[in-house]
Scaffold this active site. Sequence first.
Site, PDB file in Angstrom:
ATOM      1  N   PRO A  18       0.848  -1.197   0.000  1.00 45.59           N
ATOM      2  CA  PRO A  18       0.000   0.000   0.000  1.00 45.59           C
ATOM      3  C   PRO A  18       0.880   1.242   0.000  1.00 45.59           C
ATOM      4  O   PRO A  18       1.684   1.432   0.905  1.00 45.59           O
ATOM      5  CB  PRO A  18      -0.772  -0.122   1.327  1.00 45.59           C
ATOM      6  CG  PRO A  18       0.081  -0.983   2.196  1.00 45.59           C
ATOM      7  CD  PRO A  18       0.904  -1.853   1.309  1.00 45.59           C
ATOM      8  N   GLN A  72      -6.518  -0.783   3.566  1.00 46.70           N
ATOM      9  CA  GLN A  72      -5.656  -0.517   4.718  1.00 46.70           C
ATOM     10  C   GLN A  72      -6.099   0.756   5.443  1.00 46.70           C
ATOM     11  O   GLN A  72      -6.332   1.784   4.810  1.00 46.70           O
ATOM     12  CB  GLN A  72      -4.197  -0.376   4.287  1.00 46.70           C
ATOM     13  CG  GLN A  72      -3.262  -0.338   5.499  1.00 46.70           C
ATOM     14  CD  GLN A  72      -1.828  -0.037   5.132  1.00 46.70           C
ATOM     15  OE1 GLN A  72      -1.496   1.082   4.757  1.00 46.70           O
ATOM     16  NE2 GLN A  72      -0.962  -1.027   5.253  1.00 46.70           N
ATOM     17  N   CYS A 102       3.787   3.184   8.731  1.00 47.34           N
ATOM     18  CA  CYS A 102       4.077   4.425   8.012  1.00 47.34           C
ATOM     19  C   CYS A 102       4.950   5.342   8.868  1.00 47.34           C
ATOM     20  O   CYS A 102       4.575   5.699   9.987  1.00 47.34           O
ATOM     21  CB  CYS A 102       2.791   5.145   7.637  1.00 47.34           C
ATOM     22  SG  CYS A 102       3.128   6.715   6.802  1.00 47.34           S
ATOM     23  N   LYS A 141       0.512  -4.494   8.678  1.00 46.97           N
ATOM     24  CA  LYS A 141       1.823  -4.155   8.104  1.00 46.97           C
ATOM     25  C   LYS A 141       2.555  -3.283   9.106  1.00 46.97           C
ATOM     26  O   LYS A 141       2.003  -2.310   9.616  1.00 46.97           O
ATOM     27  CB  LYS A 141       1.666  -3.410   6.776  1.00 46.97           C
ATOM     28  CG  LYS A 141       3.020  -3.058   6.150  1.00 46.97           C
ATOM     29  CD  LYS A 141       2.881  -2.622   4.698  1.00 46.97           C
ATOM     30  CE  LYS A 141       4.257  -2.576   4.038  1.00 46.97           C
ATOM     31  NZ  LYS A 141       4.933  -1.295   4.190  1.00 46.97           N
ATOM     32  N   ASN A 204       9.153  -7.293   3.312  1.00 47.83           N
ATOM     33  CA  ASN A 204       9.061  -6.088   2.491  1.00 47.83           C
ATOM     34  C   ASN A 204      10.317  -5.251   2.707  1.00 47.83           C
ATOM     35  O   ASN A 204      10.816  -5.152   3.816  1.00 47.83           O
ATOM     36  CB  ASN A 204       7.794  -5.311   2.899  1.00 47.83           C
ATOM     37  CG  ASN A 204       7.664  -3.953   2.247  1.00 47.83           C
ATOM     38  OD1 ASN A 204       7.409  -2.958   2.913  1.00 47.83           O
ATOM     39  ND2 ASN A 204       7.831  -3.885   0.939  1.00 47.83           N
ATOM     40  N   ASP A 206      13.284  -3.297  -0.258  1.00 46.89           N
ATOM     41  CA  ASP A 206      14.436  -3.377  -1.168  1.00 46.89           C
ATOM     42  C   ASP A 206      14.392  -4.493  -2.201  1.00 46.89           C
ATOM     43  O   ASP A 206      15.407  -4.761  -2.844  1.00 46.89           O
ATOM     44  CB  ASP A 206      15.755  -3.502  -0.384  1.00 46.89           C
ATOM     45  CG  ASP A 206      16.040  -2.285   0.473  1.00 46.89           C
ATOM     46  OD1 ASP A 206      15.457  -1.223   0.192  1.00 46.89           O
ATOM     47  OD2 ASP A 206      16.822  -2.390   1.432  1.00 46.89           O
TER      48      ASP A 206
END
Length: 329
Positions: A18, A72, A102, A141, A204, A206
Amino acid sequence: MPKIGNIALPDFPLLLAPMEDVSDPPFRRLCKTHGADLMYSEFISSEGLIRDAIKSRQKLDIFDYERPVGIQIFGGDEEAMALSSAIVSTVNPDIIDINFGCPVKKVVCKGAGAGVLKDVDLMVRLTKAVIRSTNLPVTVKTRLGWDDDSINIDEVAERLQDIGVQALSIHARTRAQMYKGHSDWSHIARVKNNPRITMPIFGNGDIDSPEKALEYKNKFGVDGIMIGRAAIGYPWIFNEIKHYLATGNHLPKPTLEDRVEAARNHLQWAMDWKGQHLGILETRRHYTNYFKGIPNFKEHRMKMVSSENPDFIFQTFDEVLERFSGLEV
């Protein structure tokens, strides 16, 4: 084969992360077309959703062709998270995902996103409030922790699973790192290898090539990979990874025709979704990425980003095909 609730995913699913102002329906449709197995909406503020903020409501738009798809949400207030969870459930996504990752200041300042990493008890209460308010599977997440001195992903994973979270996507950086420095997947591997953990763990951070996807799959043992920035302007990465994992060979790189077709579809689908004016404006930021690596492209890009006439932009795409035909990109 990982499952989230009743949703069966492929053996090693590739998820679209997201991303704010990126993971909207037109972009998700492109990624789905090119192999994404599970996608999430841009994150939605629980408070904004309750206030009926038009922008937040528009982010609830999902379409059957993109399923399975998750919506989300983020927030720092239990009541607001519970209410927004109930609102999201009415549009019938397959999954509700909570953003505890975030790192952006305006989100963290509200005690939301990665701000919750400082208070695992609050994270648990917020998550419980969402789970209680929906019959949909709930996923999370998050990041490794607030900073290097407070990596708490092991505790977070166990406590979230204990209250009913169905899958966990872990960005292998701390909040302090933002998007800089190297991601450290060893922490994700430790969570995955914890015998108490039975929910799917997705990594998650790179992953930008098929080789790296294979290396991280083998090295860290995750159930699947979530891809974010590497998919911007390059939705082909999903099928490229899948093909490489299955065969050890590379798919041919997208041709100029493929790139133009993606940009053309993106613009058309954006206009279909949000109307001509907004569709044109919101697609502009993607052209640089679609046509990356083409020499002397500035003149054409300027035409694409300065016009509000869709026919003129589509004509510019045709000019690009004509001028750069046969060029290796």
